[in-house]
Enzyme design. Structure first.
Site, PDB file in Angstrom:
ATOM      1  N   HIS A   5       0.877  -1.175   0.000  1.00  0.00           N
ATOM      2  CA  HIS A   5       0.000   0.000   0.000  1.00  0.00           C
ATOM      3  C   HIS A   5       0.919   1.232   0.000  1.00  0.00           C
ATOM      4  O   HIS A   5       2.032   1.181   0.527  1.00  0.00           O
ATOM      5  CB  HIS A   5      -0.829  -0.056   1.285  1.00  0.00           C
ATOM      6  N   GLN A  23      -4.491  -5.685   6.849  1.00  0.00           N
ATOM      7  CA  GLN A  23      -5.464  -6.589   6.236  1.00  0.00           C
ATOM      8  C   GLN A  23      -5.397  -7.993   6.823  1.00  0.00           C
ATOM      9  O   GLN A  23      -6.064  -8.898   6.322  1.00  0.00           O
ATOM     10  CB  GLN A  23      -5.253  -6.658   4.709  1.00  0.00           C
ATOM     11  N   CYS A  75      -4.706   2.616  -3.694  1.00  0.00           N
ATOM     12  CA  CYS A  75      -3.496   3.100  -2.997  1.00  0.00           C
ATOM     13  C   CYS A  75      -2.347   2.115  -3.172  1.00  0.00           C
ATOM     14  O   CYS A  75      -1.526   1.935  -2.262  1.00  0.00           O
ATOM     15  CB  CYS A  75      -3.754   3.373  -1.525  1.00  0.00           C
TER      16      CYS A  75
END
Lengths: 434, 157
Positions: free
Chosen positions: A149, A229, A392
């Protein structure tokens, strides 16, 4: 799906912990909403998750009954607020099996947590007496990967610009896995820190970190894992993971926005210089100089997001109540179901692993040459909420040669019917743009 | 929401069969040719708009890019509407289009001024898509300024 017989003596499907999805869904008031005349089908939990009543109630109750500033009052409300705030820290520590409560630093989000580590390196690099593990200069290297990210790319780019260190990265394979073939050349005695995503927010890949950890230990570098995540979706044990730092964010795990976590090994946090200066992070202050509090307070300058932390504690209670192993298994089944269902959609190309092994419930795809914006717009008209764009993670889009992707992501409240609604919606998209 | 308000036939037509796509050199060697490349950082859409002008007339407006149906159709409409126009007239159209897109669906477009651009009236109701529609128009404005023809009065993006 085809069923396979599991040999006797092996764990059977019945042994896997489960939960009642309908009952879980009833805890989330927003799931009753209609969008554009259709029942809400929320497939954007990798972006942010919804919040159960149990978390919303705690947030409300905190402001209604216990509101006061923390760590600086002798009065009753101040004590209650402090106990709730520190209680939340203890809950988070237990949730990730942190050896000490003091290893949990509350931040605004994962991005801030990564920046705290990067700026601690930066500050240490300016001080000759700082711990050499955090001192960076020309010739030193920072290693990340192509599947990060932006929040795990830009802070390190900036750090390298400030210190003259070099940024290097692991490539990504065509299957969307981390390419570890160059591990020995990439992580060397020059490496000071390796900062990797644990589960990709765009490809869904779960990175197996043990080989990398072993190499990091061999060369004496540090390892940060971006668990934004993974902490919401699978059981995480920082002792087992053997990282030096992990970061994650509350709003992706049924908690509110504005609260995140930096977990660091106690000895490392204690050796790091402060980043933000202000109230709460000091030991004593004179006009000429200050000394600093021990972690975690050292890294929590100013009034923290108190209610948000307390509500994150409630989110942790909620997830623990459902069971992280059960959540992990539920998402694994959804992922297998979705990968199967996507196989029936003409012209659908999945980016990332196409098997439900070593991947989480986040699936990015292209539908023919229909632009993801258009895919997302048509799906929205049917109540289906997916994310579109570069997520992103522009380097991942570049890696797969597309400017943008469409992404569906699942959580504990997601159902197979919702995946069916997505697949039906994709048929509608094809009709509009064919 | 009414999907067909957003994806009007005119928009889908321009998207599927774009007019004047591809960057071109000037036909008249006396023309000044300048271009601008604009990116929508939230979605990664990109467009390059090139203007060929003698300072009074916009002899050609060519473009290339990748993006959603709205941004690509908008570039096609831009080409169609402004190519061959006088600079002053072109900026009147530009201003009308920007006004339409900023109107949150409350502006009634004038077909005499905007031609196929009126189809974007529905897009103005979708704040997330307004930037898509404006992308080529903002690139056009920059390219024109570089080629020595500036908009006046200043229009807001």
């Amino acid at each position: 799906m085809t069923s396979i017989a599991i040999p006797e003596g092996m764990p059977q499907y019945d042994d896997v912990p489960r939960f009642d999805v309908a009952r879980v869904r009833a805890d989330f008031p927003i799931l009753d909403r209609e969008i554009n005349g259709h029942p809400l089908v929320y497939l954007d939990s990798a972006n942010t998750s919804h919040k159960p009543r149990q978390v919303l109630d705690v947030l409300d109750e905190h402001y209604a009954r216990h509101n006061a500033n923390v760590s600086r009052s002798v009065h009753t409300l101040g004590t209650e607020a402090t106990e709730a705030y520190e209680g939340a820290r203890a809950k988070v520590a237990a949730f990730i099996n942190a050896p000490s409560v003091d290893e949990v630093v509350f931040t605004k989000n994962s991005t801030e947590a990564i920046n705290i580590v990067a700026y601690a390196f930066s500050n240490a690099s300016l001080r000759p007496d700082a711990d050499p593990r955090f001192r960076l200069g020309p010739g030193d290297e920072v290693v990340i990967s192509e599947m990060e990210h932006h929040s795990n790319i830009v802070p390190w780019q900036l750090l390298c610009e400030r210190t003259g260190a070099t940024l290097r990265w692991f490539p990504v394979t065509d299957q969307g896995r981390l390419d570890e073939s160059g591990l020995e050349d990439l992580v060397t005695e020059r490496t000071k820190i390796v900062s990797l995503v644990h589960v990709s927010n765009i490809l869904g890949t779960v990175n197996a970190t043990s080989r990398i950890t072993a190499r990091v230990r061999e060369v004496g570098a540090l390892l940060l894992l971006d668990c934004s995540q993974s902490v919401p979706h699978l059981p995480i044990d920082v002792v087992d993971l053997d990282a030096d730092y992990i970061v994650f964010t509350g709003h992706k795990m049924c908690g509110p926005t504005g609260i995140g976590v930096l977990w660091g090994r106690a000895e490392l946090l204690a050796a790091m210089p402060p980043v933000f200066g202000g109230g709460s992070m000091i030991e004593t202050v004179t006009m000429a100089r200050s000394t600093f509090a021990a972690p975690p307070a050292r890294f929590e300058a100013g009034t923290p997001p108190i209610a948000e932390a307390v509500a994150l504690g409630a989110a942790v209670d909620y997830l623990t109540g459902v069971g992280m192993r059960a959540i992990q298994w539920h998402e694994k089944e959804l992922t297998a179901y979705a990968l199967d269902a996507f196989g029936s959609v003409p012209d659908l190309r999945i980016f990332g692993p196409t098997v439900p092994v070593g991947r989480g419930g986040t699936i990015s795809f292209a539908l023919g040459d229909v632009h993801p914006h258009d895919v997302g717009q048509v799906l929205d008209s049917l109540g289906v909420q997916v994310r579109v764009g570069h997520h992103c993670a522009k380097p991942v889009c570049n890696r797969f040669g597309v400017p943008a992707m469409t992404r569906a992501s699942f959580y504990l409240y997601t159902t197979t019917e919702e995946i069916d609604a997505l697949v039906a919606g994709l048929e509608q998209v094809r009709k509009v743009f064919d | 929401m009414q999907l067909d308000q957003l994806y009007q036939e005119i928009i889908l037509d321009h998207y599927k069969r774009p007019h004047g796509r591809g960057l071109r050199d000037a036909e008249d060697s006396g023309d000044r040719v300048e271009e601008a490349h604009h990116v929508n950082p939230t979605c990664g859409d990109e467009v390059t708009v090139r203007v060929a002008t003698d300072g009074t007339v916009l002899h050609d407006i060519s473009y290339d890019g990748m993006g959603c149906s709205i941004s690509q159709a908008s570039a096609s409409v831009l080409h169609e509407l402004l190519r061959g126009r006088g600079a002053r007239e072109a900026f009147e159209v530009h201003e009308a289009f920007v006004e339409l897109m900023s109107g949150r669906g409350q502006v009634t477009p004038d077909e005499d001024v905007l031609g196929d651009g009126v189809a974007f009236a529905g897009v103005a109701r979708y704040p997330a898509r307004v930037k898509c529609a404006l992308l080529p128009w903002m690139a056009f404005k920059d390219a024109a300024a570089r080629a020595g023809v500036a908009a006046s009065p200043e229009v807001k993006a």
